[in-house]
Design an enzyme around this catalytic site. Structure first.
Site, PDB file in Angstrom:
ATOM      1  N   HIS A  37       4.819  -6.085  -4.847  1.00  0.00           N
ATOM      2  CA  HIS A  37       3.386  -6.317  -5.003  1.00  0.00           C
ATOM      3  C   HIS A  37       2.567  -5.081  -4.695  1.00  0.00           C
ATOM      4  O   HIS A  37       2.979  -4.197  -3.945  1.00  0.00           O
ATOM      5  CB  HIS A  37       2.921  -7.481  -4.122  1.00  0.00           C
ATOM      6  CG  HIS A  37       2.902  -7.159  -2.655  1.00  0.00           C
ATOM      7  ND1 HIS A  37       4.042  -7.005  -1.919  1.00  0.00           N
ATOM      8  CD2 HIS A  37       1.881  -6.964  -1.782  1.00  0.00           C
ATOM      9  CE1 HIS A  37       3.744  -6.740  -0.669  1.00  0.00           C
ATOM     10  NE2 HIS A  37       2.431  -6.700  -0.555  1.00  0.00           N
ATOM     11  N   ASP A  60      -1.581 -11.463   8.380  1.00  0.00           N
ATOM     12  CA  ASP A  60      -0.758 -12.516   7.780  1.00  0.00           C
ATOM     13  C   ASP A  60       0.696 -12.450   8.229  1.00  0.00           C
ATOM     14  O   ASP A  60       1.350 -13.485   8.351  1.00  0.00           O
ATOM     15  CB  ASP A  60      -0.815 -12.421   6.254  1.00  0.00           C
ATOM     16  CG  ASP A  60      -2.190 -12.792   5.713  1.00  0.00           C
ATOM     17  OD1 ASP A  60      -2.680 -13.875   6.039  1.00  0.00           O
ATOM     18  OD2 ASP A  60      -2.771 -11.983   4.975  1.00  0.00           O
ATOM     19  N   TYR A  91       0.808  -1.214   0.000  1.00  0.00           N
ATOM     20  CA  TYR A  91       0.000   0.000   0.000  1.00  0.00           C
ATOM     21  C   TYR A  91       0.847   1.272   0.000  1.00  0.00           C
ATOM     22  O   TYR A  91       0.312   2.361   0.147  1.00  0.00           O
ATOM     23  CB  TYR A  91      -0.943   0.010   1.194  1.00  0.00           C
ATOM     24  CG  TYR A  91      -1.969  -1.091   1.170  1.00  0.00           C
ATOM     25  CD1 TYR A  91      -2.954  -1.119   0.188  1.00  0.00           C
ATOM     26  CD2 TYR A  91      -1.967  -2.109   2.121  1.00  0.00           C
ATOM     27  CE1 TYR A  91      -3.911  -2.129   0.156  1.00  0.00           C
ATOM     28  CE2 TYR A  91      -2.926  -3.119   2.092  1.00  0.00           C
ATOM     29  CZ  TYR A  91      -3.892  -3.127   1.114  1.00  0.00           C
ATOM     30  OH  TYR A  91      -4.834  -4.123   1.076  1.00  0.00           O
ATOM     31  N   TYR A 142     -11.393  -0.847  -0.123  1.00  0.00           N
ATOM     32  CA  TYR A 142     -11.364  -0.393   1.268  1.00  0.00           C
ATOM     33  C   TYR A 142     -10.030   0.226   1.655  1.00  0.00           C
ATOM     34  O   TYR A 142      -9.912   0.828   2.733  1.00  0.00           O
ATOM     35  CB  TYR A 142     -11.699  -1.560   2.209  1.00  0.00           C
ATOM     36  CG  TYR A 142     -10.510  -2.354   2.705  1.00  0.00           C
ATOM     37  CD1 TYR A 142     -10.019  -2.186   4.002  1.00  0.00           C
ATOM     38  CD2 TYR A 142      -9.864  -3.279   1.886  1.00  0.00           C
ATOM     39  CE1 TYR A 142      -8.932  -2.903   4.459  1.00  0.00           C
ATOM     40  CE2 TYR A 142      -8.778  -4.007   2.341  1.00  0.00           C
ATOM     41  CZ  TYR A 142      -8.310  -3.814   3.628  1.00  0.00           C
ATOM     42  OH  TYR A 142      -7.222  -4.522   4.080  1.00  0.00           O
ATOM     43  N   ARG A 143      -9.038   0.142   0.764  1.00  0.00           N
ATOM     44  CA  ARG A 143      -7.685   0.543   1.118  1.00  0.00           C
ATOM     45  C   ARG A 143      -6.859   0.476  -0.164  1.00  0.00           C
ATOM     46  O   ARG A 143      -7.149  -0.334  -1.043  1.00  0.00           O
ATOM     47  CB  ARG A 143      -7.140  -0.446   2.160  1.00  0.00           C
ATOM     48  CG  ARG A 143      -5.829  -0.145   2.825  1.00  0.00           C
ATOM     49  CD  ARG A 143      -5.586  -1.219   3.872  1.00  0.00           C
ATOM     50  NE  ARG A 143      -4.279  -1.116   4.517  1.00  0.00           N
ATOM     51  CZ  ARG A 143      -3.776  -2.029   5.334  1.00  0.00           C
ATOM     52  NH1 ARG A 143      -4.491  -3.107   5.618  1.00  0.00           N
ATOM     53  NH2 ARG A 143      -2.593  -1.877   5.883  1.00  0.00           N
TER      54      ARG A 143
END
Length: 560
Positions: free
Chosen positions: A422, A171, A109, A503-504
């Site tokens: 990623h 995670d 993110y 959502y993000r």
């Protein structure tokens, strides 16, 4: 010595800021935190992508644009609440944009990077990393920004509290407990909605003023305690009742740029008195439809007690080995026959469902019989407990995660391709077979068009699912980066047409996603901007965070 006599020139100055003003700000900051707690970013040669364990604080290690596109001018490490207050007052004086982080591991993110190039990163977690309280009777903890899931778990073990209290973990175990909750991250026990499980915030506003939310707004009883405000965790009901009296303010500080959270209460899960992890493998791609319709009533009735996950075969395969181990041509997306072959090789399904049973044996047995009966309606479904699988499997990792034990095994899937990086694409969907299949088909089709593999998972909440699409790319290959960037931009637009919102998101997509939440002539954004400009008239705190730009930084000029 004057600032001009020892100038350090940052690679990226804050917008509309002269080198002289920046240097004076840094010199004044040295008087607050000490020179050893300030780093100026002077050249590209300094930019090291590091690792999850040693993340860079200067930029995003998973850079989908140029490595130095989202870049800090400097990194400052405050040691206390008063120091942060002083730094914010100084930033107002010099009009310096500040970007607070907790740990800097907001992986997928944007990491620690600021949305506005040249902002000063305020590393809250380096020194402010205390576990202030763990309350057994109330089943909560109070933490500072630098406390990781691994830290809090180690504390419970060290103090012989693990038999009484569990925490919920995502995670990976190295993230900030506070930071993850503020970003509305999820875990997998019954306490998996981290923001829902917080209670009470201490916040420094853009002006430098200190605020406590909920019951924390009650003053301390100074006759009983002579502690300073930085030492005393707060009102004795602060972490027990999140709402207090009057308007509920906490949401203003979640995914926002309205304050810097310095303390947070988080509810811990009482030891349930029994636990059993399990995996259900589903052999066909289309079994996703039936599985999701099975899940919905079981989740609503809390027979599925926790936040279970429905994982695509490649997510599990990528944890076990890189792509080159599964195909003779790793440059192309895997075909259906190859996916089936991988599933057979690993004794997994095309979709794999992970959950857990909690409570005394009688409760676990009853719930398991209902779950197994429901999933048995899917032809070829197989059921496994961890002890049924001899070789290492993702099930063995999930067994730990689902009982609140931090792990790092999920890091491996990032190495699916060389120089793996990623992005997360995170739309929300109904717990509906039709919606899940449509969302899966839309995202998978676009992945194939981009020349990338679909890797994803559905995390099932009470009434919705977080669909986490893991866009893995080679960060040292410009073509691979362009494919990933095109893919996520296209997916945002696709999903908006179907009424699905994310959502993000990553820094590079914040503006695009914010613009999809545009009901009633962008009423929500206009409200957010009004609040932002009222609380932060100089626009210094995290400008552009989640698409909210202060009036000082014109949206048209700075948005992506």
């Amino acid at each position: 010595m004057s600032p001009a006599s020892n100038l350090q020139v940052p690679l990226a100055l804050p917008p509309n800021t002269s080198l002289d003003a920046f240097s004076r700000f840094i010199a004044a900051s040295e008087g607050i935190v000490g020179r050893e707690n300030i780093r100026i970013v002077e050249s590209k040669e300094e930019l090291d992508d590091g690792s999850y364990y040693e993340p860079p604080k200067t930029h995003d290690p998973h850079h989908v644009l140029d490595q130095d596109y989202f870049l800090a001018s400097a990194v400052i490490n405050p040691r206390s609440v008063p120091e942060v207050q002083s730094l914010m007052q100084l930033a107002n004086e010099y009009r310096i944009p500040m970007w607070p982080i907790s740990i800097g591991r907001n992986s997928g993110y944007g990491g620690a990077a600021p949305r506005l190039r040249g902002s000063v990163v305020l590393d809250m977690g380096k020194h402010m990393n205390r576990i202030l309280e763990v309350n057994v009777d109330g089943a909560y903890a109070v933490v500072e920004p630098g406390v990781t899931y691994s830290d809090l778990h180690a504390y419970l073990v060290e103090h012989d509290l693990r038999d009484k209290l569990w925490l919920d973990v995502p995670d990976l175990g190295g993230g900030s407990v506070l930071g993850n909750a503020l970003e509305r991250g999820v875990g997998y026990t019954p306490y998996g909605d981290h923001w829902m499980m917080h209670s009470g915030l201490e916040v420094i506003l853009p002006s430098g003023e200190l605020l406590r939310t909920g019951m924390g707004a009650l003053p301390q009883n100074l006759q009983k305690s002579g502690n300073t405000i930085d030492e005393e965790p707060g009102n004795k009901c602060w972490q027990l009742f999140p709402y207090g009296f009057g308007p509920y303010n906490d949401g203003l500080f979640s995914q926002s740029n309205l304050g810097i959270v310095t303390k947070m209460g988080i509810w811990l899960m009482p030891n349930p008195g029994g636990y059993q992890a399990y995996m259900i493998t589903l052999p066909r791609d289309e079994d996703l439809h039936r599985a999701v319709d099975i899940i919905r009533p079981l989740r609503l009735q809390m027979i599925l007690q926790n936040v279970p996950t429905l994982r695509h075969i490649l997510l599990d395969a990528a944890v076990l080995a890189p792509k080159e181990k599964y195909t003779s041509d790793p440059t192309k997306p895997l075909g259906e026959a190859e996916l089936d072959a991988i599933a057979r090789k690993l004794n997994l399904g095309r979709w794999n469902f992970y959950g857990a049973l909690y409570g005394p044996e009688e409760i676990r047995n009853t719930n398991w019989s209902l779950i197994k009966k429901a999933f048995s309606s899917i032809e070829g479904a197989q059921f496994f407990f961890p002890e049924d699988v001899k070789d290492y499997s993702v099930l063995h990792t999930r067994e730990k995660t689902l009982q609140g034990i931090p792990t790092y095994d999920e890091l491996r899937w990032i190495d699916w391709v060389p120089n793996g990086a990623h992005l997360f694409f995170s739309p929300i969907s109904k717990i509906s077979g039709d919606d899940a299949m449509l969302q899966y088909s839309v995202t998978k089709k676009r992945c194939q068009e981009a020349g990338l593999d679909f890797i994803g998972t559905f995390s099932v909440g009470m009434r919705e699912m977080h669909h986490i699409v893991c866009i893995v790319f080679n960060r040292k290959n410009p073509k691979s980066k362009k494919k990933a960037h095109w893919l996520i931009k296209t997916l945002i637009a696709d999903c908006a047409e179907y009424g699905w919102g994310e959502y993000r998101t990553h820094l590079a997509l914040m503006d695009q996603i914010a613009e999809t939440y545009n009901w009633n002539n962008n009423a929500q954004m206009r409200f957010n901007e009004t609040v932002k400009n009222a609380l932060d008239p100089q626009g210094i705190l995290a400008p552009g965070k989640n698409g909210v730009w202060p009036s000082k930084y014109g949206r048209r000029q700075y948005k992506l």
